[in-house]
Design a protein around this motif. Structure first.
Motif, PDB file in Angstrom:
ATOM      1  N   VAL A 129     -13.266 -17.592  34.058  1.00  0.00           N
ATOM      2  CA  VAL A 129     -13.576 -16.096  33.442  1.00  0.00           C
ATOM      3  C   VAL A 129     -13.594 -14.527  34.069  1.00  0.00           C
ATOM      4  N   LEU A 130     -12.763 -14.790  34.785  1.00  0.00           N
ATOM      5  CA  LEU A 130     -11.966 -13.344  34.617  1.00  0.00           C
ATOM      6  C   LEU A 130     -11.438 -13.044  34.323  1.00  0.00           C
ATOM      7  N   ALA A 131     -10.516 -13.828  33.076  1.00  0.00           N
ATOM      8  CA  ALA A 131     -10.051 -13.017  31.892  1.00  0.00           C
ATOM      9  C   ALA A 131     -11.133 -12.413  30.454  1.00  0.00           C
ATOM     10  N   LEU A 132     -12.204 -13.991  30.850  1.00  0.00           N
ATOM     11  CA  LEU A 132     -13.165 -13.240  29.785  1.00  0.00           C
ATOM     12  C   LEU A 132     -13.532 -12.244  29.506  1.00  0.00           C
ATOM     13  N   ALA A 133     -14.353 -11.884  31.078  1.00  0.00           N
ATOM     14  CA  ALA A 133     -14.662 -10.881  31.716  1.00  0.00           C
ATOM     15  C   ALA A 133     -14.124  -9.457  31.545  1.00  0.00           C
TER      16      ALA A 133
END
Lengths: 253, 78
Positions: A129-133
């Motif tokens: 989720v952090l990387a996709l954000a």
């Protein structure tokens, strides 16, 4: 897999992957999206620890800083310089976001090193989720700022011939879309592998009983390594965010 | 002898996938070693390049992480 842990040794057996189980905090077996789990608890503790250092610790604004204030100042100044060096002056607009991500990962990694704790950043779900954000934000920034000109990122004008540029465009396109994957798996994989290694040595120590001096020495050494990895991975995640942001702000080669 | 041949293939495949991590180790060592040799020639310029060092290490490491991922997928997801 889980069956193998039951063989051999005395009663103190640990499966190295057991520590990553997400379990509900208040009993029960089913995990829904609203169930408070140990992952929720440790992410909450992470946020509380950040608040403690960055808000409460730095509240005094003393000329001669206290320990908490100087820690907060060092982290802030370090991240500020990193964003300015890598993403340039324009990137400073996004400094709060990068500081937030950096602090969350750093504190989650460090808190995960406490005994009997849980490592939220060892889960691909969290780091994904952090990387996709980051990926979605950076792509949006690129298209909003430059429109179709953002696609110049894939057109390497320094390459001599058009045929070579087409080949490079395909490679650049693939490497662009692999970014969120490598960004998330790098952090998650590093944290998970480190904690699993700690647990493997803990299993050796438990099986050996009183003669466990070598595994314990190894645990101390690996723990020191993990302390370093926790900081370096948070730094790498933040600096790669800056690199991607720099690509979005200045897409020309 | 227990187990089936598919499980054996899974374990062998996971072990083979881990060879890729050795390649990443060589890559990371190459980056760090070259940085050190450059930094010892010109220590004044070394401080500014640590960010580049970490970016290089991260990119070299990514491919090893992919092979680790393949090993994990073979062990737990397939």
């Amino acid at each position: 897999m889980a069956g193998e842990a039951e063989h051999g040794g005395s009663g103190f057996n640990i499966h190295p992957m057991d520590q990553f189980k997400v379990t509900p905090l208040f009993g029960g077996d089913s995990v829904h999206w609203y169930t408070p789990t140990n992952a929720t608890l440790w992410m909450l503790l992470t946020v509380l620890a950040i608040t403690l250092v960055m808000v409460v610790g730095a509240r005094g604004r003393a000329l001669i800083p206290s320990r908490a204030q100087s820690a907060a100042e060092v982290i802030y100044g370090f991240t500020r310089k990193m964003v300015e060096d890598v993403a340039g002056k324009e990137g400073m607009k996004y400094f709060p976001y990068i500081l937030t991500v950096f602090l969350f990962i750093l504190f989650a990694n460090l808190l995960a090193l406490l005994p009997a704790s849980f490592a939220p950043t060892s889960h691909i779900a969290v780091t994904g989720v952090l990387a996709l954000a980051v990926f979605v934000t950076v792509t949006a920034i690129g298209f909003v700022k430059h429109g179709a000109g953002f696609l110049k990122l894939f057109w390497v004008t320094s390459a001599p011939t058009v045929a070579l540029r087409i080949v490079l465009a395909v490679i650049e396109l693939i490497s662009y879309f692999v970014r969120p994957l490598s960004h998330s798996v790098r952090l998650g994989g590093n944290m998970m592998a480190g904690h699993a290694v700690l647990k493997v040595f803990a299993g050796f120590a438990g099986a050996l009983g009183l003669g466990a001096i070598f595994p314990i020495v190894a645990i101390v050494a690996v723990y020191g390594l993990e302390l370093m990895v926790a900081c370096i991975q948070a730094y790498v995640f933040a600096i790669l965010t800056c690199v991607y942001l720099n690509d979005a702000l200045h897409p020309g080669h | 002898m227990e187990g089936n041949i598919g499980e054996m293939g899974q374990f062998i495949g996971a072990g083979l996938a881990c060879i890729g991590m050795g390649g990443a180790g060589i890559g990371v060592g190459h980056v760090a070693g070259n940085f050190l040799s450059g930094a010892l020639r010109n220590p004044a310029a070394a401080g500014e390049q640590t960010a580049t060092l970490f970016i290089g290490i991260a990119f070299a490491e990514a491919l090893g992480i992919f092979s680790f991922l393949v090993a994990l997928l073979l062990m737990f997801a397939v």
